[in-house]
Every structure is written in C-alpha cells, then in structure tokens.
Design a protein around this motif. Sequence first.
Motif, PDB file in Angstrom:
ATOM      1  N   LEU A   1       0.831  -1.208   0.000  1.00 25.33           N
ATOM      2  CA  LEU A   1       0.000   0.000   0.000  1.00 25.33           C
ATOM      3  C   LEU A   1       0.864   1.256   0.000  1.00 25.33           C
ATOM      4  CD1 LEU A   1      -2.712  -1.207   2.538  1.00 25.33           C
ATOM      5  CD2 LEU A   1      -2.971  -0.973   0.060  1.00 25.33           C
ATOM      6  N   GLN A   2       1.971   1.216   0.719  1.00 25.80           N
ATOM      7  CA  GLN A   2       2.881   2.364   0.732  1.00 25.80           C
ATOM      8  C   GLN A   2       3.539   2.574  -0.630  1.00 25.80           C
ATOM      9  OE1 GLN A   2       5.554   1.558   4.028  1.00 25.80           O
ATOM     10  NE2 GLN A   2       4.248   2.664   5.482  1.00 25.80           N
ATOM     11  N   ALA A   3       3.709   1.489  -1.384  1.00 25.24           N
ATOM     12  CA  ALA A   3       4.331   1.595  -2.711  1.00 25.24           C
ATOM     13  C   ALA A   3       3.388   2.167  -3.750  1.00 25.24           C
ATOM     14  CB  ALA A   3       4.820   0.223  -3.163  1.00 25.24           C
ATOM     15  N   GLY A   4       2.112   2.293  -3.400  1.00 24.85           N
ATOM     16  CA  GLY A   4       1.172   2.917  -4.330  1.00 24.85           C
ATOM     17  C   GLY A   4      -0.010   2.070  -4.731  1.00 24.85           C
ATOM     18  N   ALA A   5      -0.075   0.824  -4.260  1.00 21.59           N
ATOM     19  CA  ALA A   5      -1.234  -0.008  -4.590  1.00 21.59           C
ATOM     20  C   ALA A   5      -2.475   0.559  -3.911  1.00 21.59           C
ATOM     21  CB  ALA A   5      -1.004  -1.451  -4.136  1.00 21.59           C
ATOM     22  N   ASP A   6      -3.590   0.581  -4.640  1.00 17.87           N
ATOM     23  CA  ASP A   6      -4.854   1.063  -4.074  1.00 17.87           C
ATOM     24  C   ASP A   6      -5.538  -0.017  -3.239  1.00 17.87           C
ATOM     25  OD1 ASP A   6      -5.408   3.832  -5.507  1.00 17.87           O
ATOM     26  OD2 ASP A   6      -4.597   2.482  -7.024  1.00 17.87           O
ATOM     27  N   ASP A   7      -5.201  -1.266  -3.513  1.00 19.79           N
ATOM     28  CA  ASP A   7      -5.738  -2.381  -2.741  1.00 19.79           C
ATOM     29  C   ASP A   7      -4.756  -3.537  -2.841  1.00 19.79           C
ATOM     30  OD1 ASP A   7      -7.386  -3.931  -1.175  1.00 19.79           O
ATOM     31  OD2 ASP A   7      -9.189  -3.564  -2.366  1.00 19.79           O
ATOM     32  N   TYR A   8      -4.944  -4.535  -1.971  1.00 24.16           N
ATOM     33  CA  TYR A   8      -3.977  -5.621  -1.852  1.00 24.16           C
ATOM     34  C   TYR A   8      -4.735  -6.903  -1.539  1.00 24.16           C
ATOM     35  CZ  TYR A   8       0.574  -7.660  -0.420  1.00 24.16           C
ATOM     36  OH  TYR A   8       1.715  -8.419  -0.316  1.00 24.16           O
ATOM     37  N   MET A   9      -4.597  -7.931  -2.379  1.00 24.60           N
ATOM     38  CA  MET A   9      -5.273  -9.201  -2.163  1.00 24.60           C
ATOM     39  C   MET A   9      -4.248 -10.333  -2.178  1.00 24.60           C
ATOM     40  SD  MET A   9      -8.788  -8.837  -4.390  1.00 24.60           S
ATOM     41  CE  MET A   9      -9.483 -10.288  -3.573  1.00 24.60           C
ATOM     42  N   VAL A  10      -4.435 -11.279  -1.261  1.00 29.94           N
ATOM     43  CA  VAL A  10      -3.504 -12.401  -1.128  1.00 29.94           C
ATOM     44  C   VAL A  10      -4.100 -13.638  -1.789  1.00 29.94           C
ATOM     45  CG1 VAL A  10      -2.263 -13.874   0.494  1.00 29.94           C
ATOM     46  CG2 VAL A  10      -2.600 -11.439   1.018  1.00 29.94           C
ATOM     47  N   LYS A  11      -3.296 -14.310  -2.609  1.00 28.56           N
ATOM     48  CA  LYS A  11      -3.707 -15.565  -3.242  1.00 28.56           C
ATOM     49  C   LYS A  11      -3.724 -16.685  -2.193  1.00 28.56           C
ATOM     50  CE  LYS A  11      -1.269 -14.311  -7.547  1.00 28.56           C
ATOM     51  NZ  LYS A  11      -0.155 -14.677  -8.436  1.00 28.56           N
ATOM     52  N   PRO A  12      -4.716 -17.592  -2.252  1.00 22.73           N
ATOM     53  CA  PRO A  12      -5.867 -17.600  -3.164  1.00 22.73           C
ATOM     54  C   PRO A  12      -6.966 -16.658  -2.674  1.00 22.73           C
ATOM     55  CG  PRO A  12      -5.973 -19.491  -1.726  1.00 22.73           C
ATOM     56  CD  PRO A  12      -4.676 -18.779  -1.403  1.00 22.73           C
ATOM     57  N   TYR A  13      -7.792 -16.193  -3.583  1.00 23.87           N
ATOM     58  CA  TYR A  13      -8.873 -15.282  -3.227  1.00 23.87           C
ATOM     59  C   TYR A  13     -10.085 -15.606  -4.100  1.00 23.87           C
ATOM     60  CZ  TYR A  13      -6.960 -13.062  -7.385  1.00 23.87           C
ATOM     61  OH  TYR A  13      -6.488 -12.849  -8.645  1.00 23.87           O
ATOM     62  N   GLY A  14     -11.235 -15.097  -3.716  1.00 29.54           N
ATOM     63  CA  GLY A  14     -12.454 -15.326  -4.482  1.00 29.54           C
ATOM     64  C   GLY A  14     -12.603 -14.308  -5.602  1.00 29.54           C
ATOM     65  N   PHE A  15     -13.030 -14.768  -6.758  1.00 27.02           N
ATOM     66  CA  PHE A  15     -13.192 -13.865  -7.899  1.00 27.02           C
ATOM     67  C   PHE A  15     -14.265 -12.819  -7.626  1.00 27.02           C
ATOM     68  CE2 PHE A  15     -14.710 -12.708 -12.178  1.00 27.02           C
ATOM     69  CZ  PHE A  15     -13.511 -12.326 -12.741  1.00 27.02           C
ATOM     70  N   HIS A  16     -15.316 -13.215  -6.910  1.00 26.97           N
ATOM     71  CA  HIS A  16     -16.387 -12.271  -6.562  1.00 26.97           C
ATOM     72  C   HIS A  16     -15.812 -11.112  -5.745  1.00 26.97           C
ATOM     73  CE1 HIS A  16     -20.696 -11.347  -5.695  1.00 26.97           C
ATOM     74  NE2 HIS A  16     -20.155 -10.766  -4.646  1.00 26.97           N
ATOM     75  N   GLU A  17     -14.943 -11.444  -4.785  1.00 27.44           N
ATOM     76  CA  GLU A  17     -14.335 -10.392  -3.966  1.00 27.44           C
ATOM     77  C   GLU A  17     -13.427  -9.500  -4.806  1.00 27.44           C
ATOM     78  OE1 GLU A  17     -11.438  -9.749  -0.048  1.00 27.44           O
ATOM     79  OE2 GLU A  17     -11.938 -11.774  -0.727  1.00 27.44           O
ATOM     80  N   LEU A  18     -12.677 -10.099  -5.725  1.00 27.30           N
ATOM     81  CA  LEU A  18     -11.827  -9.306  -6.600  1.00 27.30           C
ATOM     82  C   LEU A  18     -12.656  -8.302  -7.395  1.00 27.30           C
ATOM     83  CD1 LEU A  18      -9.211  -8.557  -8.071  1.00 27.30           C
ATOM     84  CD2 LEU A  18      -9.635 -10.481  -9.625  1.00 27.30           C
ATOM     85  N   MET A  19     -13.763  -8.751  -7.978  1.00 26.37           N
ATOM     86  CA  MET A  19     -14.609  -7.853  -8.758  1.00 26.37           C
ATOM     87  C   MET A  19     -15.144  -6.724  -7.885  1.00 26.37           C
ATOM     88  SD  MET A  19     -14.507  -8.891 -11.846  1.00 26.37           S
ATOM     89  CE  MET A  19     -15.815  -7.859 -12.506  1.00 26.37           C
TER      90      MET A  19
END
Length: 242
Positions: free
Chosen positions: A113-131
């Motif tokens: 997040l400090q590097a500039g990412a607006d959000d951060y998700m860890v694999k594995p994750y749900g596609f619904h949540e990604l959307m």
Amino acid sequence: MSQRTQEKPAPLISESIIPAAAGEAWRILVVERDVTYAESLMAGLRRHGHQVTRVETGGAALQVYGNADLVLIDLELPDLDGLEVCRAIRSAGETPIIALTARGSELDRVLGLQAGADDYMVKPYGFHELMARMQAVMRRAKPRPQTVDVIDQGPLRIDAGARQVSLDGKRIDVTRKEFDVLYLLASNTGNVVPRKKLMQQIWGDSWSRRTVDTHVSSLRSKLGCPDWIVTIRGVGFRLGHG
C-alpha cells in the motif's frame, strides 16, 4: 488395503464463488508471469466484458500501463520487484493498482500500500471479492461529475458520460488521463488553461512537467494534428481547431 488420497492444491482464484454481475467495462493490464493463473484470471475478466492485456515482466508493464484503466499486478516478477513497479506507476500518475500476490504478511500488505497499490489481495482469493474490490477502486478513481456531458468542437466530440472521444465520427482511443486533459481544455474553450491548474486538477500532488508534456504530445498524435492543443509558452495550453 486403502489407497492414500491426494489432496488438490487450493486454486489461486476460488471457483466456488458466483461471479459478480457485469458492470462498466475497463481496460485491464494483468502483470503476471504464471501462465495458468493469468489465463484463468483473464478469462473471468473477459466474461464480464473487460478488455484485458497481459505482460509477464515489470519492464513490460512500465511500457504499456498508460493504456490501462486498472493494473492488476503480482509482486513476484522475473525482472523487477513488483513494489518498484507500483512506485514507478504511482509516481507518474494515478492509474489504479491492485496487488494480487502470495505475499500475505502484515508487513507485505503495508509495503504494498505504501508503494502505491490502491488495494492488496492475497492468493488464493475469491473472484467475486476481486470484482467487488475492483469496482470500489474504480469508483474512487472516477473524476467528479462534470457540468457538461458532451462537448462538440467542430469535428471533435468529447462525451464525458461515456468517457469517449471521437473525431469526424471515428472513435479515438485515449487513456484515462488523456481524456481528463482533453476534457479540461475543452471545458475552457477559447481560454488558456494554466499548466499549474492542469497538473493540480488532474494529477494532484503526484505530477511533473514531463508528465503533462507527455500526455499532451500523445493526444496531439492521436488526434492527428498538433493544432488541436495549442501551447502558450510560459503559461499553459488551450484547445485549438485542428
């Protein structure tokens, strides 16, 4: 004698979750070296109507991210650290970034997040949540609604609602920031927009003189005539007549 059952590894993207409903279509850059994972992700995004481009390296990402509305990036890249790529993209503008990575510690999230990412998700994750997270990030990235929805300047048409530019009836493919520059100039037809105002309204606190000049040069090239954007030396720019 019983046979030992072999467990399947957990998928990087959960397939048990129903995909989110289709919404606005975006140009998405996927920065991912894992072919199998990338193909699964891209297929899901395309089913939702998005235009998806993939690159495998950070260097390639830095060459093409300007054409994307949103960047989905794995931090484990073969040439550059993904954090450095995020910093470079953020220092040049406000292109939304979501990190999709196996780095899951609290420190990793903070650094991302400090590097500039607006959000951060860890694999594995749900596609619904990604959307859902993509939609949230893009809502925050959208500019404030404009007073005028469509501006016609001779053969040049700028549609703020659809965020589309056309010239002589032919659509011109522009990036998000290029559109914002052109719309701001068109909203002040006949008037010079000071360079400082242009930079502050579109790039906020993250800009440089070269960033503005690069976007103006790119717009002139796409519009096919340098006279569409007139430089007022030492002051700023105004919309011309092509």
